[in-house]
Every structure is written in C-alpha cells, then in structure tokens.
Design an enzyme around this catalytic site. Structure first.
Site, PDB file in Angstrom:
ATOM      1  N   GLU A  65       0.830  -1.213   0.000  1.00  0.00           N
ATOM      2  CA  GLU A  65       0.000   0.000   0.000  1.00  0.00           C
ATOM      3  C   GLU A  65       0.867   1.267   0.000  1.00  0.00           C
ATOM      4  O   GLU A  65       1.190   1.808   1.045  1.00  0.00           O
ATOM      5  CB  GLU A  65      -0.942   0.039   1.211  1.00  0.00           C
ATOM      6  N   LYS A  93      -2.700  -2.024  -2.961  1.00  0.00           N
ATOM      7  CA  LYS A  93      -3.753  -1.162  -2.416  1.00  0.00           C
ATOM      8  C   LYS A  93      -3.367   0.274  -2.726  1.00  0.00           C
ATOM      9  O   LYS A  93      -2.369   0.789  -2.204  1.00  0.00           O
ATOM     10  CB  LYS A  93      -3.928  -1.371  -0.912  1.00  0.00           C
TER      11      LYS A  93
END
Length: 296
Positions: free
Chosen positions: A176, A212
């Site tokens: 992420e 992500k």
C-alpha cells in the site's frame, strides 16, 4: 483453514473491509463513531472500545463473504475474539471472509516528499503468529505526499523488500503506497508510482502481491497493473473521500475493487440500535460492493 480456498475467494467478486485503524488513527475513528476522547483513559481502554466496534461490524448480518471478500485486521484484533472464537477463525469459518493483518508500525518522518514505514523488528514473529491463526495475508502502508521520483522509488523498494519477507512465510502481501488525496501533485505522483510499481513487478522472480492504491485522478490509470501476472488483485483505499465520492471514482476504474475503512463505517454510531446499525452497514456494504463489481 485452506489457503487455496481463501485464494479462490480473493479472486472472486467482493471487496475488502479495512478494520485496521491503529494507535494514531483510532481516536479519530472512535470520535466518528460517537465516542469522545474523554470516554476512555489510556490505550487499553481505547483499543477495547475499538475492538467492540469492530466486533459489532463483523457480527452484523450483512458482513458475510457474499459481498465482503476479506477484512484487514489490526494486530490486536487478530489476537482477539468474536462470538467466542479467535477473530481470523470466526471471519473465515463463520462468515466466509478472508482475514488479513496490518503489519507496519506506522510512518517515519517525511523526507523527499514521502513517508516510509518505520522499522519492523518484530515482523517475523508476527508473521509466524498470523500463519498459526489462519490469516491469509498482510497489509503495510507508506504515504506519498508529492511527485518525487526518488522518494516514490524508495517507497516502492521498501514495500517490495518487505513483501518478499512476508511471502516467504506463505502469506499474501498487500502493498500500500498511498498517494495523499491532499497532494497538489497527486496526478504526477500517481504517474510516477505506476512506473515504479511496474518496474518492481517486472523484477519479481516469482510469486504475487496485491496492490492497495489511492483512487487515481486519471480513470483506469492502474488498469495495466490489474492484468500484470505478478498481481493477484488491485484494491483501492478511500483515502478521506466520502463514501459517495469514493464509490463514484471506484465505479469507473475497471478491475479495481474497494478496500475502504472510513468510507465503510461512515455514518455508523455507537448510539444506534442494533437494527439501525445493521441496516446502515448493509446499505454501505451494498453501495461499495456495486462500485467494486458493476463497472461503468
């Protein structure tokens, strides 16, 4: 718990609920839920209240694998229980929801337009414990505040270096590198991030990761990543957008599903009756699910 069964579920329709607020973001999440800072003393009470909120979400009738494919847990939540069972086991066996765990320890001070992850000296014991509890994968977050090519390259390198350690334990890493929605150079930062992610994925000798990412300013910017052989899924964070705006942006980004936190819990409060809470959560789940699977 079968990793192959979980992998099949991750590949199917649905979205990921991000229930992993940690020390820094927990007070804000509790305030939005209707619990003021003065309602608790110390971290233990704060995390107990947060755990109760998460259990209320996880045990709600609509929170099932029919639409919620996975859930990202805070470490304390992973170690806790729901309905008398360890949370990962409850999620998978009772709800059909694949459990993930947040493993980063927060952000280092900003440098070169980015905030790298702090050191994770206890990562391997945490990963071993996650495997024992039946967790499928992990999540770790860095933040990009500006279009610095060197800074973004450093973020991606750190993320993929740690991802390799995670994969060695048989877990699926969610990488992420969040681009702040407040960044005045957001569009340029996202273009640089796409280049750096592609290079890192192309260099992977084997295995797969999940990504992500912040919902991009350029529609379908990350579509090539959704087709990359080293990418299991691309999921999107809400990043401070309202649920309505996050879902509107998500619906036009093909191949990308949600992994929302604030946008999922938006409007849920501690004072709601169970019927009110369950109805509000069911509405949020439906809205996010449709934006994830029914693209425009």
């Amino acid at each position: 718990m079968s990793q192959s069964e979980m992998a099949a579920r991750v590949a199917a329709d649905g979205f990921i609920a991000a229930l992993d607020q940690s020390g820094g973001s927990t007070p804000g999440a509790l305030r939005l839920y209707g619990i003021p800072d003065g309602a608790y003393t110390g971290e233990a009470e704060m995390f107990a209240l947060m755990h109760a909120m998460r259990v209320r979400i996880m045990t709600a009738p609509a929170f099932t694998g029919a639409k919620v494919m996975g859930a990202i847990l805070f470490e304390g939540t992973m170690n806790g229980s729901a309905a008398g069972k360890p949370v990962p086991a409850y999620l998978w066996r009772e709800r059909g929801v694949v459990p993930f765990v947040k493993v980063d320890k927060g952000l280092a001070a900003e440098a070169d337009g980015v905030s790298l992850m702090k050191p994770m000296p206890d990562l391997d014991p945490l990963l071993a414990r996650a495997v024992k509890l039946g967790v499928f994968g992990t999540k770790m977050r860095s933040v990009i505040n500006g279009p610095s090519r060197d800074g973004i390259a450093a973020v991606v390198k750190q993320q993929f270096d740690v991802a390799a350690r995670i994969a060695a334990h048989g877990l699926m890493p969610i990488v992420e590198p969040e681009v702040s929605i407040k960044s005045p150079g957001k569009r340029d930062a996202e273009a640089i991030l796409l280049t750096e992610l592609t290079k890192a994925l192309d260099a992977m000798p084997d295995g797969r990761v999940m990504l992500k990412l912040t919902l991009p300013d350029v529609t379908d910017l990350y579509a090539p990543l959704t087709r990359h052989p080293r990418v299991a899924r691309v999921v999107a964070l809400s990043g401070g957008y309202s649920r309505a705006e996050a879902c509107e942006r998500l619906a036009v980004n093909h191949g990308v599903i949600a992994s929302f936190s604030r946008a999922l819990t938006e409007g849920l409060t501690v004072t709601m009756s169970d019927a009110e809470f369950d109805a509000a959560l069911a509405g949020a789940i439906e809205q996010i699910y449709v934006a994830s699977v029914a693209k425009q």
